[in-house]
Design an enzyme around this catalytic site. Sequence first.
Site, short mmCIF file in Angstrom:
data_model
loop_
_atom_site.label_atom_id
_atom_site.label_comp_id
_atom_site.label_asym_id
_atom_site.label_seq_id
_atom_site.Cartn_x
_atom_site.Cartn_y
_atom_site.Cartn_z
N ALA A 224 -1.84 -6.87 0.93
CA ALA A 224 -2.20 -8.25 1.29
C ALA A 224 -1.92 -8.59 2.75
CB ALA A 224 -1.44 -9.21 0.39
N HIS A 225 -0.85 -8.01 3.32
CA HIS A 225 -0.45 -8.50 4.65
C HIS A 225 -1.38 -8.03 5.78
CE1 HIS A 225 1.73 -5.04 6.63
NE2 HIS A 225 1.79 -4.60 5.37
N THR B 33 8.91 -7.47 -12.89
CA THR B 33 8.42 -8.85 -12.97
C THR B 33 7.45 -9.13 -11.85
OG1 THR B 33 10.47 -9.54 -14.01
CG2 THR B 33 9.17 -11.27 -12.95
N CYS C 275 4.85 1.81 12.09
CA CYS C 275 5.93 2.55 11.43
C CYS C 275 6.40 3.74 12.26
CB CYS C 275 5.47 3.03 10.07
SG CYS C 275 3.85 3.74 10.11
N ASN D 190 -5.62 3.37 10.84
CA ASN D 190 -4.87 2.23 11.37
C ASN D 190 -4.74 2.25 12.89
OD1 ASN D 190 -3.40 4.43 9.96
ND2 ASN D 190 -1.66 3.66 11.12
N GLN E 81 -6.65 -0.61 5.67
CA GLN E 81 -7.17 -1.23 6.89
C GLN E 81 -8.61 -1.70 6.74
OE1 GLN E 81 -5.58 -2.10 9.57
NE2 GLN E 81 -3.64 -1.03 9.28
N ALA F 115 0.82 -1.21 0.00
CA ALA F 115 0.00 0.00 0.00
C ALA F 115 0.86 1.27 0.00
CB ALA F 115 -0.93 0.00 1.20
N THR F 116 2.05 1.21 0.55
CA THR F 116 2.93 2.38 0.52
C THR F 116 3.20 2.76 -0.93
OG1 THR F 116 3.94 1.82 2.63
CG2 THR F 116 5.20 3.28 1.20
C1 PLP Z 1 -3.67 2.83 6.52
C2 PLP Z 1 -2.39 2.25 5.98
N1 PLP Z 1 -1.90 2.69 4.81
C3 PLP Z 1 -0.77 2.21 4.29
C4 PLP Z 1 -0.03 1.24 4.94
C5 PLP Z 1 1.25 0.74 4.33
O1 PLP Z 1 1.05 -0.54 3.78
P1 PLP Z 1 2.24 -1.46 3.32
O2 PLP Z 1 2.80 -2.07 4.57
O3 PLP Z 1 1.62 -2.48 2.43
O4 PLP Z 1 3.23 -0.63 2.58
C6 PLP Z 1 -0.50 0.75 6.16
C7 PLP Z 1 0.28 -0.25 6.92
O5 PLP Z 1 0.79 -0.02 7.97
C8 PLP Z 1 -1.71 1.27 6.70
O6 PLP Z 1 -2.19 0.84 7.87
#
Ligand code: PLP
Length: 392
Positions: free
Chosen positions: A203-204, A243, A329, A154, A182, A74-75
């Site tokens: 996915a995680h 890839t 984070c 989150n 989330q 997602a980042t």
């Molecule tokens: C709301 C939100 N956005 C983005 C992220 C980042 O996701 P990823 O770990 O897949 O980069 C997170 C994960 O901590 C999140 O909770």
Amino acid sequence: MLKLPVYLDYNATTPCDPQVVETMLPYFTQHFGNAASRSHSLGLYAEAAVDLGREQLAKLIGAETQEVYFTSGATEANNLALKGAFESYAAKGNHIITAVTEHKAVLDTCLHLEKRGAVITYLPVNHEGLIDLAALEAAITPNTILISIMYANNETGVLQPIPAISAIARKHGVIFMSDATQAVGKLPVNVNTDGIDILACSAHKLYGPKGIGAIYLRRKSPRVKLTAQIDGGGHERGVRSGTLNVPAIAGFGKACELAGEFMPAESQRLATLRDQLQTALLRIPGTSVNGSITQRLPNVTNISFEQVEGEALMMAADKSIALSSGSACTSASRAPSYVLKAMGLSDELARGSIRFSLGRFTTAEEIDYTITTITAAVQKLRQLSPFYPSSI
Ligand SMILES: Cc1ncc(COP(=O)(O)O)c(C=O)c1O
């Protein structure tokens, strides 16, 4: 038998579901082909797995398969959305609207864009963690190219009023993006009924592997066009070269399928366990819940413990409960949570707040253990504190 540590940090990450791992394994060894190798069966087999994964994710969020593009998480999806829109819609304007409680993947990308000439409006939130819709509408200018508001926070689980936000965006002809990392897999997210034009997910957070995520880009009314941020072989129809991570995509797809199946029963079960935990912890004097309790994910509660340091509480819980005092984070920084501070909490109360996030493998026994352990730890810490009045 209770297995320690009790894991209550599902918003940071989730373990892979064993069925997800089983789905992934053949793609590491037997079916290891490159999904872009169309000249032999190994490549075609890998491509079929990618197609299936894309279908499974598209189904979970109500999208068309051609609207889903895989990223590393997602980042990356948030970076691509914001930077890609800033470049692609430069002729229309340079103004982006977001909120102060967004994830750093959005906020830090906005900071980066400010250095490149973007004008960013950071909407405040009220004490429940919600943005004000009138303030959102008032912030829109002819230069506004994007509104980026997260689906679920989150740290607190607070849900923004997504359909109302998208209606405002549409009324003004502005693209609406939502970081739904989330929410996907926990709630029935649907890009059409929710009116989302760009969505980021990972996915995680839904029992899939780490290092794989996706971006949804609406194809019609409006057709979203982003400038790619990673150039190369033109994978993912040029939106994101590189890839494809076939095992991870197969696992992500399976995780989406399972999330869709489990969601109705699981959200009920988790909300019940979460409420039991919350009710019991609120019996401790000097405690309160952070964020809206009606507009919230079913698996989270964020609680403040007056006159207690969140870090100390987690230590006192003897590390037998895996918890977080903020987002994974930022928790390394030990700074009080910017999300809670934006909701009006003092530094001290923000430091004394803990996020409890439950998930698929959380049991009633684990919740009982958590209630007993946290209650005892708070009492112990307060007894040691010279500042804590015995009257509270
Ligand atoms: C709301 C939100 N956005 C983005 C992220 C980042 O996701 P990823 O770990 O897949 O980069 C997170 C994960 O901590 C999140 O909770």
